[in-house]
Design a protein around this motif. Sequence first.
Motif, PDB file in Angstrom:
ATOM      1  N   ASP A  17       0.838  -1.196   0.000  1.00  0.00           N
ATOM      2  CA  ASP A  17       0.000   0.000   0.000  1.00  0.00           C
ATOM      3  C   ASP A  17       0.873   1.246   0.000  1.00  0.00           C
ATOM      4  O   ASP A  17       1.970   1.262   0.560  1.00  0.00           O
ATOM      5  CB  ASP A  17      -0.914  -0.003   1.219  1.00  0.00           C
ATOM      6  CG  ASP A  17      -2.022  -1.038   1.098  1.00  0.00           C
ATOM      7  OD1 ASP A  17      -2.678  -1.285   2.125  1.00  0.00           O
ATOM      8  OD2 ASP A  17      -2.205  -1.602  -0.013  1.00  0.00           O
ATOM      9  N   GLU A  18       0.340   2.292  -0.612  1.00  0.00           N
ATOM     10  CA  GLU A  18       1.096   3.526  -0.738  1.00  0.00           C
ATOM     11  C   GLU A  18       0.501   4.626   0.131  1.00  0.00           C
ATOM     12  O   GLU A  18      -0.690   4.629   0.441  1.00  0.00           O
ATOM     13  CB  GLU A  18       1.119   3.997  -2.200  1.00  0.00           C
ATOM     14  CG  GLU A  18       1.871   3.053  -3.126  1.00  0.00           C
ATOM     15  CD  GLU A  18       1.961   3.592  -4.541  1.00  0.00           C
ATOM     16  OE1 GLU A  18       2.767   3.073  -5.312  1.00  0.00           O
ATOM     17  OE2 GLU A  18       1.228   4.554  -4.856  1.00  0.00           O
ATOM     18  N   LEU A  21       3.456  11.567   1.230  1.00  0.00           N
ATOM     19  CA  LEU A  21       4.187  12.308   2.255  1.00  0.00           C
ATOM     20  C   LEU A  21       4.876  13.508   1.613  1.00  0.00           C
ATOM     21  O   LEU A  21       5.004  13.599   0.396  1.00  0.00           O
ATOM     22  CB  LEU A  21       5.209  11.396   2.957  1.00  0.00           C
ATOM     23  CG  LEU A  21       6.193  10.568   2.103  1.00  0.00           C
ATOM     24  CD1 LEU A  21       7.328  11.431   1.577  1.00  0.00           C
ATOM     25  CD2 LEU A  21       6.757   9.420   2.929  1.00  0.00           C
ATOM     26  N   LEU A  22       5.286  14.419   2.457  1.00  0.00           N
ATOM     27  CA  LEU A  22       5.962  15.626   1.982  1.00  0.00           C
ATOM     28  C   LEU A  22       7.456  15.393   1.987  1.00  0.00           C
ATOM     29  O   LEU A  22       8.047  15.082   3.015  1.00  0.00           O
ATOM     30  CB  LEU A  22       5.621  16.820   2.877  1.00  0.00           C
ATOM     31  CG  LEU A  22       6.397  18.110   2.573  1.00  0.00           C
ATOM     32  CD1 LEU A  22       6.077  18.618   1.155  1.00  0.00           C
ATOM     33  CD2 LEU A  22       6.086  19.171   3.613  1.00  0.00           C
ATOM     34  N   ASP A  23       8.081  15.479   0.809  1.00  0.00           N
ATOM     35  CA  ASP A  23       9.533  15.417   0.701  1.00  0.00           C
ATOM     36  C   ASP A  23      10.064  16.787   1.087  1.00  0.00           C
ATOM     37  O   ASP A  23       9.992  17.754   0.315  1.00  0.00           O
ATOM     38  CB  ASP A  23       9.912  15.056  -0.733  1.00  0.00           C
ATOM     39  CG  ASP A  23      11.426  14.965  -0.912  1.00  0.00           C
ATOM     40  OD1 ASP A  23      11.862  14.688  -2.052  1.00  0.00           O
ATOM     41  OD2 ASP A  23      12.188  15.172   0.074  1.00  0.00           O
ATOM     42  N   THR A  32       5.104   6.776  -1.414  1.00  0.00           N
ATOM     43  CA  THR A  32       5.992   5.702  -0.963  1.00  0.00           C
ATOM     44  C   THR A  32       5.140   4.545  -0.446  1.00  0.00           C
ATOM     45  O   THR A  32       3.937   4.729  -0.192  1.00  0.00           O
ATOM     46  CB  THR A  32       6.954   6.173   0.137  1.00  0.00           C
ATOM     47  OG1 THR A  32       7.904   5.121   0.410  1.00  0.00           O
ATOM     48  CG2 THR A  32       6.211   6.493   1.443  1.00  0.00           C
ATOM     49  N   THR A  33       5.733   3.352  -0.322  1.00  0.00           N
ATOM     50  CA  THR A  33       4.974   2.191   0.184  1.00  0.00           C
ATOM     51  C   THR A  33       5.128   2.095   1.702  1.00  0.00           C
ATOM     52  O   THR A  33       6.075   2.630   2.294  1.00  0.00           O
ATOM     53  CB  THR A  33       5.476   0.890  -0.453  1.00  0.00           C
ATOM     54  OG1 THR A  33       6.825   0.660  -0.043  1.00  0.00           O
ATOM     55  CG2 THR A  33       5.389   0.952  -1.971  1.00  0.00           C
ATOM     56  N   ARG A  39      10.711   0.438   6.950  1.00  0.00           N
ATOM     57  CA  ARG A  39      12.146   0.176   6.972  1.00  0.00           C
ATOM     58  C   ARG A  39      12.929   1.449   7.330  1.00  0.00           C
ATOM     59  O   ARG A  39      13.877   1.413   8.101  1.00  0.00           O
ATOM     60  CB  ARG A  39      12.587  -0.346   5.615  1.00  0.00           C
ATOM     61  CG  ARG A  39      14.097  -0.669   5.581  1.00  0.00           C
ATOM     62  CD  ARG A  39      14.504  -1.462   4.346  1.00  0.00           C
ATOM     63  NE  ARG A  39      14.221  -0.716   3.131  1.00  0.00           N
ATOM     64  CZ  ARG A  39      13.295  -1.096   2.237  1.00  0.00           C
ATOM     65  NH1 ARG A  39      12.575  -2.190   2.444  1.00  0.00           N
ATOM     66  NH2 ARG A  39      13.087  -0.388   1.144  1.00  0.00           N
ATOM     67  N   THR A  40      12.483   2.563   6.770  1.00  0.00           N
ATOM     68  CA  THR A  40      13.160   3.832   7.056  1.00  0.00           C
ATOM     69  C   THR A  40      13.035   4.210   8.526  1.00  0.00           C
ATOM     70  O   THR A  40      13.999   4.628   9.173  1.00  0.00           O
ATOM     71  CB  THR A  40      12.582   4.949   6.178  1.00  0.00           C
ATOM     72  OG1 THR A  40      12.753   4.591   4.802  1.00  0.00           O
ATOM     73  CG2 THR A  40      13.289   6.276   6.460  1.00  0.00           C
TER      74      THR A  40
END
Length: 271
Positions: A17-18, A21-23, A32-33, A39-40
């Motif tokens: 699922d995605e 988010l704000l880069d 992003t998934t 993991r991040t």
Amino acid sequence: MARWKDYTRKQTPSEADEVMLLDTDGKANKRTTLKELARTIGNTGGFPDVDDTLTKPGMAADAKTVGDQIKQIAQQMEDLQYVPIEILSFSNNVGIAELGSVINEITLNWELNKTPETVILNGQIMSSRNSVQSVILKDAALKENKTFTLLAVDDRDNSAQKNTGITFYNGIYYGVAGIPTELDSAFIRSLSRSLQANRTKIFTIDSGADQYVWYALPTRYGAPVFNVGGFDGGFAKVSALRFMNLSGYTEEYIVYRSDNSSIGKKTVKVT
């Protein structure tokens, strides 16, 4: 674009699922998934991680590892407090018996420094495992030397062993008396008796009028040497006979008598 509350909720998200988010670096919204997001977060310390060695600062400890280490510490404490089993005493109520006698009842007593796991008496496992115990052996019919062996084992299989024994001796007879009508077993038995394995003896007498000092012993003990009041000698062999003790045991005896009577109070040393 719909309002935030207008979107429906997914109750069981999957890794694929995605999310949006704000880069912050690129100043733009990006996709992003969930897998990449998790993991991040894990790599930056945002979520608890498992530290099997308890060496990673800031990380939550694994409950199993903590439990194992607590057990290890408890075992170390137990090892420090452990005392090996020890037999403090082991004895019997007879010790020495006269040759020819029969011992039918024997009491064995022992004391240990702690409660044992197993107690073995002469190869037989005892039902009671108390640290202090007394056992009565009935109908023993004991006529010769006997050794009893006690083995105590603790909960770590460490053991301690101790012996106690019963030994049969004939007597040495000594004392003061006049010259008898017949120097026989009855006369010798009228003197003081000491059950022992050799001829050595120290005793004090008080020889009055017409009283001699007498000393009778098994021939197999060898010829004695006398010292009376600090002076060597003063005794002579007066008889050899087949002596019967009170238990009916018979063997060859030698009888000695002091050279003089009425010697008063003296200490006699026999070697």
